[in-house]
Design a protein around this motif. Structure first.
Motif, short mmCIF file in Angstrom:
data_model
loop_
_atom_site.label_atom_id
_atom_site.label_comp_id
_atom_site.label_asym_id
_atom_site.label_seq_id
_atom_site.Cartn_x
_atom_site.Cartn_y
_atom_site.Cartn_z
N VAL C 22 53.65 107.63 -13.51
CA VAL C 22 53.18 107.52 -12.12
C VAL C 22 53.22 106.05 -11.69
CG1 VAL C 22 51.23 107.92 -10.54
CG2 VAL C 22 51.76 109.60 -12.32
N GLU C 26 55.26 104.24 -8.53
CA GLU C 26 54.66 103.29 -7.58
C GLU C 26 55.51 102.01 -7.49
OE1 GLU C 26 50.51 102.72 -8.36
OE2 GLU C 26 50.29 101.21 -6.79
N ILE C 29 58.79 102.45 -5.54
CA ILE C 29 58.64 102.49 -4.08
C ILE C 29 58.38 101.07 -3.56
CG2 ILE C 29 57.23 103.39 -2.17
CD1 ILE C 29 56.63 105.83 -4.04
N ARG C 32 61.37 99.00 -3.29
CA ARG C 32 62.38 99.58 -2.40
C ARG C 32 63.59 100.10 -3.19
NH1 ARG C 32 58.40 98.29 -0.11
NH2 ARG C 32 58.15 97.48 2.01
N ALA C 33 63.29 100.84 -4.27
CA ALA C 33 64.38 101.39 -5.08
C ALA C 33 65.14 102.44 -4.27
CB ALA C 33 63.81 102.04 -6.34
N CYS C 35 66.55 106.02 -3.13
CA CYS C 35 65.84 107.31 -3.03
C CYS C 35 66.14 108.24 -4.21
CB CYS C 35 66.24 108.02 -1.74
SG CYS C 35 65.83 107.06 -0.29
N ILE C 38 64.00 107.35 -7.13
CA ILE C 38 62.59 107.75 -6.93
C ILE C 38 62.45 109.26 -7.12
CG2 ILE C 38 60.71 107.87 -5.23
CD1 ILE C 38 61.87 105.28 -3.97
N MET D 1 68.42 100.05 1.36
CA MET D 1 67.08 100.60 1.25
C MET D 1 67.11 102.04 1.77
SD MET D 1 63.50 99.25 2.94
CE MET D 1 64.13 99.62 4.58
N GLY D 2 66.46 102.96 1.05
CA GLY D 2 66.53 104.36 1.45
C GLY D 2 65.44 104.74 2.45
N HIS D 3 65.51 105.96 2.91
CA HIS D 3 64.52 106.45 3.90
C HIS D 3 63.12 106.47 3.31
CE1 HIS D 3 64.15 110.40 1.90
NE2 HIS D 3 65.36 110.10 1.47
N LEU D 4 63.06 106.72 1.95
CA LEU D 4 61.73 106.83 1.31
C LEU D 4 60.97 105.52 1.42
CD1 LEU D 4 62.41 108.87 -1.96
CD2 LEU D 4 61.18 109.59 0.08
N THR D 5 61.74 104.43 1.41
CA THR D 5 61.04 103.14 1.38
C THR D 5 61.14 102.43 2.73
OG1 THR D 5 63.07 102.23 0.49
CG2 THR D 5 61.38 102.85 -1.11
N PRO D 8 56.96 102.75 3.39
CA PRO D 8 56.46 103.18 2.07
C PRO D 8 54.96 103.42 2.01
CG PRO D 8 56.87 100.82 2.05
CD PRO D 8 57.30 101.32 3.41
N LEU D 11 53.65 106.97 1.48
CA LEU D 11 54.08 107.50 0.18
C LEU D 11 53.29 106.82 -0.95
CD1 LEU D 11 56.24 109.54 -0.74
CD2 LEU D 11 57.81 107.63 -1.07
N LEU D 12 53.10 105.48 -0.82
CA LEU D 12 52.35 104.75 -1.85
C LEU D 12 50.92 105.27 -1.96
CD1 LEU D 12 53.60 101.07 -1.40
CD2 LEU D 12 53.73 102.45 -3.50
N VAL D 15 50.95 108.44 -3.93
CA VAL D 15 51.21 108.21 -5.37
C VAL D 15 49.97 107.62 -6.03
CG1 VAL D 15 52.61 106.89 -7.01
CG2 VAL D 15 53.70 107.99 -5.04
N ARG D 16 49.31 106.70 -5.32
CA ARG D 16 48.09 106.08 -5.90
C ARG D 16 46.98 107.10 -6.06
NH1 ARG D 16 49.30 100.91 -2.13
NH2 ARG D 16 50.69 99.81 -3.60
#
Lengths: 91, 91, 91, 91
Positions: C22, C26, C29, C32-33, C35, C38, D1-5, D8, D11-12, D15-16
């Motif tokens: 986990v 974190e 993200i 900025r890895a 997608c 991730i 950089m992807g859409h996920l980030t 972020p 999303l963070l 995950v936290r």
């Protein structure tokens, strides 16, 4: 006609096998079989159904989402279909 | 006779409904239906099968594992049956 | 004290490994890895969590449901706990 | 950089929260909590992880598979990533 029905024989064979498993569950209940045996038949049929869904979703992603030359509308429609199948999966 | 077949009508009705869903998948492939429609039918049938398995596993836990007065052997056997169904579930 | 914590080291090691997965999600993200990377990390962490749940449910069935000498109340309580975990599983 | 980030923070946060759930599982084992309580915590954390995976897969399908203007190679790569996540899901 879609990719699934371009060569339907293999897919039909698989679906008919699952139909046979469901018929076996029905007979086991009618013949008052032992609960453990019925549980095993249902778990196996569900596994077969999951395997069929896996295969169909993967083919759908390749043929209607990733394949070159598709229209944007085709892809958007297929994206929705795959996401709905995926959501049912996690239900 | 087990608890599942003490009152089989409701269970049989549910299994026959799933048999109907599998037959509908078969017809949709034979009639060269659209892939998205076939995908939807398979996802729905799998969902129904999962629901059936849920119900049967829960009843099995109550009747053959937790119920007072069962023999140690009965419980050990039912524990194995539930664990195997559970493992298939996570496959 | 329950069976899970009779010898907690192996279980703790496994939970800490998941905590590490986990934490890796974190970091990916935050940095900025890509997608796809991730997505892979999350799918792997979920698989590890499913494996942990499998193991704990199985141990719970053996120790608190099937084991000889338990009280009827103990078994009824454990049955409820396993069924709830099972229902979450199929969600 | 992807859409996920691209954004972020949401999303963070999610995950936290999962990291917090895993830490709570660790503490419950260390403090020799009751097995039923540990089982509940693990089932809940797995549910949260599944929800996170659902969301990321759906976003990945929209952004890297269905979105207009992507290259054929991008789509083929994303198709593989979604299928692998899907296969893990059904494991």
């Amino acid at each position: 006609m879609g990719h699934l029905t371009a060569d339907p024989e293999a897919l039909l064979k698989r679906v008919r096998r699952i139909a046979g498993q469901v018929a076996a569950i029905e007979r086991s209940i009618e013949s008052r079989a032992e609960c453990g045996a019925i549980l095993h038949l249902v778990a196996a049929a569900r596994g077969a159904m999951s395997g069929l869904l896996d295969e169909i979703v993967e083919a759908h992603i390749h043929e209607h989402l990733a394949k070159p030359g598709l229209s944007d509308d085709d892809r958007a429609k297929a994206a929705q279909e795959v996401i709905q199948a995926f959501r049912r999966y996690s239900k």
